[in-house]
Write a protein that holds these residues in place. Structure first.
Motif, PDB file in Angstrom:
ATOM      1  N   MET A 184      44.797  48.983  47.733  1.00 11.51           N
ATOM      2  CA  MET A 184      44.564  47.885  46.807  1.00 11.51           C
ATOM      3  C   MET A 184      43.109  47.454  46.922  1.00 11.51           C
ATOM      4  O   MET A 184      42.685  46.965  47.970  1.00 11.51           O
ATOM      5  CB  MET A 184      45.476  46.703  47.153  1.00 11.51           C
ATOM      6  CG  MET A 184      45.251  45.469  46.291  1.00 11.51           C
ATOM      7  SD  MET A 184      45.779  45.710  44.593  1.00 11.51           S
ATOM      8  CE  MET A 184      44.718  44.552  43.733  1.00 11.51           C
ATOM      9  N   SER A 203      40.079  44.279  40.101  1.00  6.43           N
ATOM     10  CA  SER A 203      41.430  43.721  40.019  1.00  6.43           C
ATOM     11  C   SER A 203      41.465  42.505  39.102  1.00  6.43           C
ATOM     12  O   SER A 203      40.428  41.921  38.758  1.00  6.43           O
ATOM     13  CB  SER A 203      41.918  43.329  41.416  1.00  6.43           C
ATOM     14  OG  SER A 203      41.156  42.249  41.926  1.00  6.43           O
ATOM     15  N   VAL A 236      47.857  40.621  35.521  1.00  5.87           N
ATOM     16  CA  VAL A 236      47.602  40.418  36.951  1.00  5.87           C
ATOM     17  C   VAL A 236      47.967  41.653  37.770  1.00  5.87           C
ATOM     18  O   VAL A 236      49.014  42.274  37.565  1.00  5.87           O
ATOM     19  CB  VAL A 236      48.393  39.186  37.455  1.00  5.87           C
ATOM     20  CG1 VAL A 236      48.482  39.163  38.981  1.00  5.87           C
ATOM     21  CG2 VAL A 236      47.748  37.900  36.954  1.00  5.87           C
ATOM     22  N   THR A 237      47.092  41.974  38.722  1.00  2.00           N
ATOM     23  CA  THR A 237      47.372  43.050  39.682  1.00  2.00           C
ATOM     24  C   THR A 237      47.388  42.538  41.126  1.00  2.00           C
ATOM     25  O   THR A 237      47.807  43.265  42.026  1.00  2.00           O
ATOM     26  CB  THR A 237      46.326  44.177  39.574  1.00  2.00           C
ATOM     27  OG1 THR A 237      45.012  43.652  39.840  1.00  2.00           O
ATOM     28  CG2 THR A 237      46.345  44.802  38.182  1.00  2.00           C
ATOM     29  N   LEU A 238      46.927  41.307  41.342  1.00  2.00           N
ATOM     30  CA  LEU A 238      46.926  40.701  42.679  1.00  2.00           C
ATOM     31  C   LEU A 238      47.350  39.243  42.563  1.00  2.00           C
ATOM     32  O   LEU A 238      46.673  38.443  41.915  1.00  2.00           O
ATOM     33  CB  LEU A 238      45.531  40.790  43.308  1.00  2.00           C
ATOM     34  CG  LEU A 238      45.311  40.031  44.624  1.00  2.00           C
ATOM     35  CD1 LEU A 238      46.267  40.516  45.709  1.00  2.00           C
ATOM     36  CD2 LEU A 238      43.859  40.161  45.083  1.00  2.00           C
ATOM     37  N   LEU A 239      48.468  38.914  43.177  1.00  2.00           N
ATOM     38  CA  LEU A 239      48.994  37.552  43.180  1.00  2.00           C
ATOM     39  C   LEU A 239      48.778  36.943  44.562  1.00  2.00           C
ATOM     40  O   LEU A 239      49.238  37.491  45.565  1.00  2.00           O
ATOM     41  CB  LEU A 239      50.486  37.558  42.843  1.00  2.00           C
ATOM     42  CG  LEU A 239      51.240  36.243  43.043  1.00  2.00           C
ATOM     43  CD1 LEU A 239      50.716  35.162  42.102  1.00  2.00           C
ATOM     44  CD2 LEU A 239      52.738  36.456  42.846  1.00  2.00           C
ATOM     45  N   PHE A 255      56.346  37.481  38.814  1.00  2.00           N
ATOM     46  CA  PHE A 255      55.223  38.424  38.731  1.00  2.00           C
ATOM     47  C   PHE A 255      55.559  39.830  39.220  1.00  2.00           C
ATOM     48  O   PHE A 255      54.757  40.748  39.016  1.00  2.00           O
ATOM     49  CB  PHE A 255      54.011  37.874  39.479  1.00  2.00           C
ATOM     50  CG  PHE A 255      53.202  36.925  38.656  1.00  2.00           C
ATOM     51  CD1 PHE A 255      52.206  37.381  37.816  1.00  2.00           C
ATOM     52  CD2 PHE A 255      53.470  35.570  38.680  1.00  2.00           C
ATOM     53  CE1 PHE A 255      51.465  36.518  37.028  1.00  2.00           C
ATOM     54  CE2 PHE A 255      52.747  34.675  37.901  1.00  2.00           C
ATOM     55  CZ  PHE A 255      51.738  35.152  37.066  1.00  2.00           C
ATOM     56  N   LEU A 263      53.376  42.998  38.023  1.00  2.00           N
ATOM     57  CA  LEU A 263      52.672  43.893  38.941  1.00  2.00           C
ATOM     58  C   LEU A 263      53.165  45.330  38.797  1.00  2.00           C
ATOM     59  O   LEU A 263      52.367  46.274  38.814  1.00  2.00           O
ATOM     60  CB  LEU A 263      52.863  43.409  40.381  1.00  2.00           C
ATOM     61  CG  LEU A 263      52.230  42.054  40.721  1.00  2.00           C
ATOM     62  CD1 LEU A 263      52.712  41.579  42.085  1.00  2.00           C
ATOM     63  CD2 LEU A 263      50.719  42.136  40.697  1.00  2.00           C
ATOM     64  N   ASN A 304      51.697  46.990  35.904  1.00  2.00           N
ATOM     65  CA  ASN A 304      50.258  47.216  36.036  1.00  2.00           C
ATOM     66  C   ASN A 304      49.908  48.120  37.213  1.00  2.00           C
ATOM     67  O   ASN A 304      48.776  48.116  37.687  1.00  2.00           O
ATOM     68  CB  ASN A 304      49.539  45.864  36.173  1.00  2.00           C
ATOM     69  CG  ASN A 304      49.626  45.038  34.905  1.00  2.00           C
ATOM     70  OD1 ASN A 304      49.663  45.584  33.801  1.00  2.00           O
ATOM     71  ND2 ASN A 304      49.674  43.726  35.044  1.00  2.00           N
ATOM     72  N   GLY A 313      50.031  46.973  42.443  1.00  2.00           N
ATOM     73  CA  GLY A 313      49.236  45.842  42.888  1.00  2.00           C
ATOM     74  C   GLY A 313      49.673  45.274  44.218  1.00  2.00           C
ATOM     75  O   GLY A 313      50.201  45.984  45.078  1.00  2.00           O
ATOM     76  N   ILE A 316      50.858  41.392  46.487  1.00  2.00           N
ATOM     77  CA  ILE A 316      51.149  39.970  46.642  1.00  2.00           C
ATOM     78  C   ILE A 316      50.656  39.554  48.024  1.00  2.00           C
ATOM     79  O   ILE A 316      50.927  40.221  49.015  1.00  2.00           O
ATOM     80  CB  ILE A 316      52.656  39.676  46.529  1.00  2.00           C
ATOM     81  CG1 ILE A 316      53.177  40.022  45.137  1.00  2.00           C
ATOM     82  CG2 ILE A 316      52.947  38.213  46.856  1.00  2.00           C
ATOM     83  CD1 ILE A 316      54.693  39.899  45.007  1.00  2.00           C
ATOM     84  N   THR A 368      54.208  47.949  45.233  1.00  2.00           N
ATOM     85  CA  THR A 368      53.556  46.663  45.424  1.00  2.00           C
ATOM     86  C   THR A 368      53.413  46.354  46.915  1.00  2.00           C
ATOM     87  O   THR A 368      54.401  46.281  47.640  1.00  2.00           O
ATOM     88  CB  THR A 368      54.362  45.537  44.750  1.00  2.00           C
ATOM     89  OG1 THR A 368      54.449  45.792  43.345  1.00  2.00           O
ATOM     90  CG2 THR A 368      53.695  44.181  44.964  1.00  2.00           C
TER      91      THR A 368
END
Length: 232
Positions: free
Chosen positions: A1, A6, A71-74, A112, A116, A119, A122, A124, A165
């Protein structure tokens, strides 16, 4: 990641560690940073996209997930501390701690996860605490809620593994934020916390233990709890 390129979303981004996350994401080359807060007018960081969000309100979470579909990073950073004990404390405050740290984080993860997945997988990042691993008289509701959030983090990591993820938990002691106003011990720089956490994401870490105190607390879990609480 990789952070560079991002699209990140940070909860509780108007101050403290959340603001440092948003700032460092921009510095590391994130393509877009959604900075969320209950009052987005308090988000004053240039270059971010403010969004109104209350993580304890499922309708608010759903609206943000629909708006931030790239979104790819929460980063689940939003939190609260009511300094409430469990036996004699106000039950409404105890529920607020759990609603925020456990159910709020779960609301965000559930909303999400499909975003993710669509996408590319990604990541979390859940901001936890050394208090996930021990209790402190005067703030036992916080400890219980953070312990629940730690278990949640481990659980959703297993459930989201197949869609690629990464789920990372970050544990830290006391940081120099509004939440810790009046604390007389050593305080971490929020920027150092954000930096260590994002480094962890980029190295695909499951867990980031920011400071020596947190590492000591975690190590104590293998021993007799009587010894830890007598020494603390």
């Amino acid at each position: 990641m990789m952070i560079s390129g991002s699209v990140a979303l940070v909860t509780g981004a108007n101050r403290g560690i959340g603001r440092r996350f948003a700032q460092q994401l921009l510095e590391r080359g994130a393509k877009k940073v959604y900075a969320t807060a209950r009052n987005p007018s308090l988000v004053d960081l240039p270059g971010v996209e403010p969004l109104k969000l209350d993580i304890t309100d499922p309708a608010s979470v759903a609206a943000v997930a629909a708006a931030a579909h790239d979104v790819t990073l929460l980063i689940n950073n939003a939190g609260i501390s009511t300094y409430t004990n469990l036996i004699g404390g106000d039950l409404d405050k105890i529920r607020l701690e759990m609603d925020t740290h456990y159910y709020g984080t779960l609301n965000m993860a559930r909303a999400f996860a499909p975003v993710l997945g669509a996408n590319g997988g990604g990541a979390i990042l859940n901001v936890l605490s050394a208090l996930s691993w021990f209790s402190y008289d005067g703030a036992n509701a916080y400890s219980a809620a953070k312990a629940a959030a730690w278990s949640l983090t481990n659980g959703i990591r297993l459930e989201l593994r197949e869609q690629g993820t990464l789920v990372t938990g970050v544990h830290l002691g006391a940081a120099a934020t509004d939440m810790m106003a009046g604390y007389e011990g050593d305080l971490l720089d929020p920027a150092d916390v954000a930096r260590a956490a994002l480094d962890g994401v980029e190295s695909d870490a499951y867990e980031v233990v920011v400071d020596e105190w947190s590492a000591t607390v975690k190590a104590s879990l293998a021993g007799d709890p009587r010894l830890f609480y007598q020494a603390s």
